[in-house]
Enzyme design. Structure first.
Site, PDB file in Angstrom:
ATOM      1  N   LYS A 207     -50.479  15.805  30.329  1.00 44.16           N
ATOM      2  CA  LYS A 207     -51.119  16.784  31.420  1.00 44.16           C
ATOM      3  C   LYS A 207     -51.651  16.713  32.615  1.00 44.16           C
ATOM      4  CE  LYS A 207     -53.662  20.023  28.919  1.00 44.16           C
ATOM      5  NZ  LYS A 207     -53.932  20.510  27.830  1.00 44.16           N
TER       6      LYS A 207
ATOM      7  N   GLY B 170     -65.717  30.237  21.784  1.00 40.20           N
ATOM      8  CA  GLY B 170     -65.465  30.150  22.845  1.00 40.20           C
ATOM      9  C   GLY B 170     -64.436  31.644  23.495  1.00 40.20           C
TER      10      GLY B 170
HETATM   11  P1  NAD Z   1     -59.703  29.921  28.638  1.00 38.94           P
HETATM   12  O1  NAD Z   1     -59.802  29.101  29.786  1.00 38.94           O
HETATM   13  O2  NAD Z   1     -58.499  31.239  28.195  1.00 38.94           O
HETATM   14  O3  NAD Z   1     -60.402  30.222  27.654  1.00 38.94           O
HETATM   15  C1  NAD Z   1     -61.575  28.767  27.649  1.00 38.94           C
HETATM   16  C2  NAD Z   1     -63.031  29.662  27.011  1.00 38.94           C
HETATM   17  O4  NAD Z   1     -64.148  28.777  27.105  1.00 38.94           O
HETATM   18  C3  NAD Z   1     -64.030  30.934  27.612  1.00 38.94           C
HETATM   19  O5  NAD Z   1     -63.939  32.039  27.535  1.00 38.94           O
HETATM   20  C4  NAD Z   1     -64.942  30.152  28.790  1.00 38.94           C
HETATM   21  O6  NAD Z   1     -66.470  31.135  28.670  1.00 38.94           O
HETATM   22  C5  NAD Z   1     -65.765  29.362  27.631  1.00 38.94           C
HETATM   23  N1  NAD Z   1     -66.364  28.588  27.425  1.00 38.94           N
HETATM   24  C6  NAD Z   1     -66.240  27.422  28.439  1.00 38.94           C
HETATM   25  N2  NAD Z   1     -67.498  26.127  28.338  1.00 38.94           N
HETATM   26  C7  NAD Z   1     -68.004  27.195  27.161  1.00 38.94           C
HETATM   27  C8  NAD Z   1     -69.333  26.480  26.342  1.00 38.94           C
HETATM   28  N3  NAD Z   1     -69.954  25.385  26.560  1.00 38.94           N
HETATM   29  N4  NAD Z   1     -69.291  27.714  25.201  1.00 38.94           N
HETATM   30  C9  NAD Z   1     -68.913  27.945  24.341  1.00 38.94           C
HETATM   31  N5  NAD Z   1     -67.610  28.868  24.819  1.00 38.94           N
HETATM   32  C10 NAD Z   1     -67.003  27.977  26.262  1.00 38.94           C
HETATM   33  O7  NAD Z   1     -59.261  28.493  28.115  1.00 38.94           O
HETATM   34  P2  NAD Z   1     -57.591  28.671  26.575  1.00 38.94           P
HETATM   35  O8  NAD Z   1     -56.586  28.831  27.445  1.00 38.94           O
HETATM   36  O9  NAD Z   1     -58.486  29.594  25.988  1.00 38.94           O
HETATM   37  O10 NAD Z   1     -58.125  27.056  26.314  1.00 38.94           O
HETATM   38  C11 NAD Z   1     -59.272  26.494  25.500  1.00 38.94           C
HETATM   39  C12 NAD Z   1     -59.504  25.687  24.601  1.00 38.94           C
HETATM   40  O11 NAD Z   1     -58.190  26.077  24.161  1.00 38.94           O
HETATM   41  C13 NAD Z   1     -59.344  24.139  25.882  1.00 38.94           C
HETATM   42  O12 NAD Z   1     -59.443  23.360  24.880  1.00 38.94           O
HETATM   43  C14 NAD Z   1     -57.482  24.271  25.593  1.00 38.94           C
HETATM   44  O13 NAD Z   1     -56.788  22.715  26.136  1.00 38.94           O
HETATM   45  C15 NAD Z   1     -57.402  24.473  24.806  1.00 38.94           C
HETATM   46  N6  NAD Z   1     -55.830  25.203  24.407  1.00 38.94           N
HETATM   47  C16 NAD Z   1     -55.318  26.119  25.279  1.00 38.94           C
HETATM   48  C17 NAD Z   1     -54.296  26.164  24.075  1.00 38.94           C
HETATM   49  C18 NAD Z   1     -52.881  27.356  25.449  1.00 38.94           C
HETATM   50  O14 NAD Z   1     -52.081  28.189  25.043  1.00 38.94           O
HETATM   51  N7  NAD Z   1     -54.384  27.729  26.014  1.00 38.94           N
HETATM   52  C19 NAD Z   1     -52.984  25.412  23.772  1.00 38.94           C
HETATM   53  C20 NAD Z   1     -53.593  24.331  23.074  1.00 38.94           C
HETATM   54  C21 NAD Z   1     -54.997  23.942  23.902  1.00 38.94           C
END
Ligand code: NAD
Length: 420
Positions: free
Chosen positions: A116, A227
């Site tokens: 990571k 989220g």
């Molecule tokens: P992103 O940046 O696209 O979205 C994150 C979202 O969370 C945003 O809408 C933001 O406004 C919101 N957010 C931030 N703080 C918050 C809070 N305290 N309460 C509620 N919402 C909040 O990121 P993402 O890619 O969607 O990733 C989200 C999660 O999924 C992370 O934990 C990431 O590690 C995990 N993840 C992502 C992927 C991927 O393919 N992008 C794959 C596996 C896991």
């Protein structure tokens, strides 16, 4: 917001994500006999690297940013894992995420290890040019350790296909590798895979379908999603398209609820024009904490770590939880939820669709192929169904909950390869 009042910063001080990850590992050690030496090896990453990245800002001043790459374990194949840009990103978070990636790749049955990366930065405060120079700077400092057969990064929170394309280009300039396989999550026209954008949410949906009966959930579920980024938004849409009712969504600032279901296209358009979710017509404003405590069939945390803790786990009313975010539930909360009879589908299974399609992208790049979306989704579905059922079997056999079942499956697969 002044850092002093940043709720996430306070939570993080209370719940170091790496300590949480190691506490989970400790729980598995108690119910399995993999041996102390094996656990000792898994308590440390193979290496963790901190870098400083100098960036010339648009006004001509020089700013130094702190960046990271953690290579946790490569028993199964090249290190694999996303890069997070966030003001609160720090080494313990990256270490925890790298550890979970190692297990996730094992659970998904793909020949990749766990890594990571990250940069401590608020990307919203940078211009596009500054963001590009920063992203290229991260690759310049790490080009020696990256590579299609060594370490393959991908997107995570606040990193986009465009950023992946800059990074792949920078790597190609320095090393000369033109396959693009050094990084996944690229735009389609730069060697990305069909379906990568929705893969995490869709994979989560396939897991849900495979486990729905086991979780005792109705055909038409009321779903609350925390989220509204790449993962949360796509997951909500996929569930809605398949007849489920999305009663609540949230972003970092606000949460909204509508008991008979939100029209997600209108919510998205509203967020684009107003910059947030607050006062979305026909909905009630609630807090992010209240969203987690709503009465619903399925709660999907899709934002950050440490959202369901010993402080609020007792108040959770969802019939089941599916973790699309990494590390949203602390080990103490796991125990409380288990006692309450609320099953948790763990992150290392539920969100493994993202890394699975990343692996497909890597394979397509190396073979110079381009698979159709249909082919990608068919392969994804089969793999997600297989791992869901295997984890269920492991959990039943050890009379434990799904997270432990997932850890057992992953550790068996890693241990087998570490022998060699
Ligand atoms: P992103 O940046 O696209 O979205 C994150 C979202 O969370 C945003 O809408 C933001 O406004 C919101 N957010 C931030 N703080 C918050 C809070 N305290 N309460 C509620 N919402 C909040 O990121 P993402 O890619 O969607 O990733 C989200 C999660 O999924 C992370 O934990 C990431 O590690 C995990 N993840 C992502 C992927 C991927 O393919 N992008 C794959 C596996 C896991």
């Amino acid at each position: 917001m002044h850092p002093k009042f940043d709720f996430r910063r306070i939570l993080k001080c209370m719940h170091n994500p790496f300590e949480n990850a190691m506490a989970q590992l400790g729980k598995v050690a108690k119910i399995t006999d993999f041996g102390d030496e094996f656990f000792a090896r898994l308590r440390q990453p193979d290496r963790d690297i901190r870098i400083s990245i100098p960036v010339t800002m648009d006004d001509g001043t020089l700013k130094i940013f702190e960046g990271y790459r953690v290579e946790y374990n490569n028993a199964l194949g090249p290190y694999k894992g996303g890069i997070r840009y966030h003001p609160e990103t720090e080494i313990n978070e990256v270490k925890a995420l790298a550890f979970w990636m190692a297990l996730k790749c094992a659970v998904a049955g793909i020949p990749m290890g766990g890594g990571k990366g990250g940069i401590t930065v608020d990307p919203k405060k940078l211009s596009k040019g500054e963001l590009e120079r920063l992203s290229r700077g991260w690759v310049q400092k790490l080009s020696d350790i990256l590579g299609p057969h060594k370490d393959v990064p991908a997107p995570d929170v606040n990193t986009t296909p465009e950023i992946m394309a800059w990074m792949a280009d920078e790597y190609a300039k320095i090393i000369g590798d033109k396959t693009g396989a050094v990084i996944t999550g690229k735009p389609l026209e730069k060697g990305g895979s069909e379906g990568r954008g929705t893969a995490t949410g869709l994979g989560g949906f396939y897991v849900f379908e495979s486990l729905k009966k086991e979780l005792n959930l109705p055909d038409k579920c009321k779903v609350a999603v925390q989220g509204f980024g790449n993962v949360g938004n796509n997951t909500a849409k996929i569930f809605a398209e398949n007849g489920h009712i999305i009663i609540a969504v949230s972003d970092s600032k606000n949460a909204i609820v509508k008991d008979d279901g939100l029209d997600l296209e209108r919510v998205e358009a509203y967020k684009k024009t107003t910059g947030g979710l607050k006062d979305f017509p026909g909905s009630r404003n609630i807090t992010n904490e209240e969203l987690l405590e709503l009465e619903c069939d399925l709660l999907i945390p899709a934002a950050f770590e440490n959202q369901i803790t010993a402080d609020n786990a007792e108040k959770i009313k969802a019939k089941a939880i599916m973790e699309l975010a990494n590390g949203p539930t602390t080990p103490e909360a796991d125990d409380i939820l288990f006692k309450k009879g609320i099953p948790v589908v763990p992150d290392i299974l539920a969100n493994s669709g993202g890394v699975t399609v990343s692996y497909f992208e890597w394979e397509q790049n190396l073979k110079n192929e381009h698979w159709s979306e249909k082919e990608v989704f068919e392969k994804l579905k089969k793999m997600m169904e297989d791992s869901s059922l295997k984890i269920l079997e492991k959990a039943h056999a050890a009379k434990t909950y799904l997270r432990m079942g997932a850890f057992i499956l992953a550790l068996e697969r890693i241990k087998e390869k570490m022998k060699n």
